[in-house]
Design a protein around this motif. Structure first.
Motif, mmCIF file in Angstrom:
data_model
loop_
_atom_site.group_PDB
_atom_site.id
_atom_site.type_symbol
_atom_site.label_atom_id
_atom_site.label_comp_id
_atom_site.label_asym_id
_atom_site.label_seq_id
_atom_site.Cartn_x
_atom_site.Cartn_y
_atom_site.Cartn_z
ATOM 1 N N LEU A 115 0.709 -1.122 0.133
ATOM 2 C CA LEU A 115 0.050 -0.114 0.163
ATOM 3 C C LEU A 115 0.621 1.184 -0.157
ATOM 4 C CD1 LEU A 115 -2.692 -0.606 2.615
ATOM 5 C CD2 LEU A 115 -2.745 -0.478 0.041
ATOM 6 N N PRO A 116 0.366 2.199 -0.752
ATOM 7 C CA PRO A 116 1.681 3.664 -0.295
ATOM 8 C C PRO A 116 1.225 4.571 1.252
ATOM 9 C CG PRO A 116 -1.175 3.631 -2.025
ATOM 10 C CD PRO A 116 -0.945 2.389 -1.392
ATOM 11 N N VAL A 117 1.677 5.108 0.882
ATOM 12 C CA VAL A 117 1.558 5.388 2.582
ATOM 13 C C VAL A 117 0.848 7.138 2.915
ATOM 14 C CG1 VAL A 117 3.422 4.199 3.786
ATOM 15 C CG2 VAL A 117 4.481 5.453 2.310
ATOM 16 N N ILE A 118 0.622 7.241 4.225
ATOM 17 C CA ILE A 118 0.617 8.741 3.402
ATOM 18 C C ILE A 118 0.933 8.716 4.839
ATOM 19 C CG2 ILE A 118 -0.862 10.145 4.197
ATOM 20 C CD1 ILE A 118 -3.302 8.544 3.396
ATOM 21 N N ILE A 119 2.287 9.973 4.600
ATOM 22 C CA ILE A 119 3.044 10.325 5.565
ATOM 23 C C ILE A 119 2.762 11.570 6.165
ATOM 24 C CG2 ILE A 119 5.634 10.968 6.500
ATOM 25 C CD1 ILE A 119 5.223 8.084 4.778
ATOM 26 N N HIS A 120 3.049 12.464 7.927
ATOM 27 C CA HIS A 120 2.262 13.140 8.503
ATOM 28 C C HIS A 120 3.582 13.060 9.080
ATOM 29 C CE1 HIS A 120 0.141 15.636 11.970
ATOM 30 N NE2 HIS A 120 1.699 15.088 12.266
ATOM 31 N N ASP A 121 4.475 14.878 9.034
ATOM 32 C CA ASP A 121 6.342 15.168 9.932
ATOM 33 C C ASP A 121 5.363 16.592 10.236
ATOM 34 O OD1 ASP A 121 8.567 16.196 9.924
ATOM 35 O OD2 ASP A 121 8.376 16.206 8.069
ATOM 36 N N ARG A 122 5.458 16.672 11.367
ATOM 37 C CA ARG A 122 5.347 18.039 11.740
ATOM 38 C C ARG A 122 6.282 18.648 13.115
ATOM 39 N NH1 ARG A 122 0.389 20.823 14.729
ATOM 40 N NH2 ARG A 122 0.446 23.039 14.473
ATOM 41 N N GLY A 123 7.466 19.660 12.368
ATOM 42 C CA GLY A 123 8.591 19.477 13.282
ATOM 43 C C GLY A 123 9.713 18.808 13.704
ATOM 44 N N ALA A 124 9.605 17.736 12.496
ATOM 45 C CA ALA A 124 10.378 16.421 12.584
ATOM 46 C C ALA A 124 11.046 16.084 11.271
ATOM 47 C CB ALA A 124 9.410 15.032 13.353
ATOM 48 N N HIS A 125 11.361 17.246 10.060
ATOM 49 C CA HIS A 125 11.974 16.274 9.449
ATOM 50 C C HIS A 125 13.169 15.658 9.286
ATOM 51 C CE1 HIS A 125 9.087 19.880 8.192
ATOM 52 N NE2 HIS A 125 9.616 21.021 8.006
ATOM 53 N N SER A 126 13.801 15.723 10.011
ATOM 54 C CA SER A 126 15.298 15.236 10.076
ATOM 55 C C SER A 126 15.041 13.833 9.849
ATOM 56 C CB SER A 126 16.331 15.756 10.349
ATOM 57 O OG SER A 126 16.401 15.670 11.663
#
Ligand code: ZN
Length: 247
Positions: A115-126
């Motif tokens: 399955l394709p993934v939906i990524i949530h990134d808030r203040g955690a780029h690296s």
């Protein structure tokens, strides 16, 4: 989300009237994943994703994962993606170590499930990029939802083969970095989202967001790229259909 429980029928039909042809409704824990499936089953051109959001990372166990995997195996559930999963160091509702552990576990699981993934990134780029690179490649692809980084981050996301999803924030005058990203990235890697009930575009900023406002976001991107809104609409729809393998 609860915000739509009283008028879901009219929210969906208004979106359709404004040219939104397909909608994916997203799971953030076990119960909301089940809700997403039941909504997807009820409406044509509506699809579901399932997963455990980083906010809820400290409240899952192996049994929840088994339940999610079982849901994805039933074609009638209309599940087209795994997520939202990722890292949120702004709210930190779950400890970062736990978030990272659950993020990795779910990335691996999504890969197994094709399955394709939906990524949530808030203040955690690296950390987000680091974990994605550890587990890459992702043959089924993915999307960085509510993209909130600069061009440098965008390039790393594109290198992973992912799409970049732009919400109503692009209509805010102070969102300079996002304006640059919306202008610079290849149009064939861009998708649009509501992220309702949050992030309504101007002039509805601060109010409940609705999928029918997606055209406002598209219009602002068209303006930034100096192309027609139809081109933005057609291309982003085509991209979403390809990523999520919609009919
Ligand atoms: Zn999110």
């Amino acid at each position: 989300m609860e915000d739509y429980k009283d008028d879901l029928d009219s929210v969906i039909s208004s979106a359709k009237n404004k040219g939104v042809t397909h909608i994916i409704t997203v799971g953030i824990d076990l119960q909301s994943s089940l809700n997403a499936i039941s909504i997807a089953k009820k409406y044509k051109n509506l699809y579901a994703s399932v997963g455990i959001h980083p906010h809820n990372a400290s409240r899952i166990n192996d049994q929840d994962y088994k339940a999610l995997a079982t849901m994805t195996c039933d074609k009638s559930n209309k599940i087209v993606a795994y997520g939202e999963i990722g890292l949120d160091y702004v709210k930190k509702y779950s400890p970062p170590e736990k978030q990272k552990y659950q993020f990795q576990a779910q990335l691996a699981m999504a890969k197994d499930l094709h399955l394709p993934v939906i990524i949530h990134d808030r203040g955690a780029h690296s950390d987000t990029i680091k974990l994605l690179k550890n587990i890459a490649p992702f043959p089924a692809g993915g999307v960085m939802h509510c993209f909130s980084g600069d061009m440098n981050l965008a390039l790393q996301v594109l290198e992973l083969g992912f799409y970049i999803s732009i919400p109503g924030i692009v209509t805010f005058t102070n969102a300079k970095e996002l304006h640059e990203v919306a202008h610079e990235i290849p149009l064939d890697r861009l998708v649009l989202e509501t992220d309702g009930p949050f992030l309504a575009p101007v002039p509805f900023r601060g109010k409940r967001n609705l999928p029918e406002y997606l055209g406002i976001t598209a219009a602002r991107i068209a303006e930034l790229r100096n192309i027609s809104v139809d081109e933005v609409g057609d291309t982003t729809s085509r991209n979403a259909k390809q990523l999520f393998r919609l009919q």
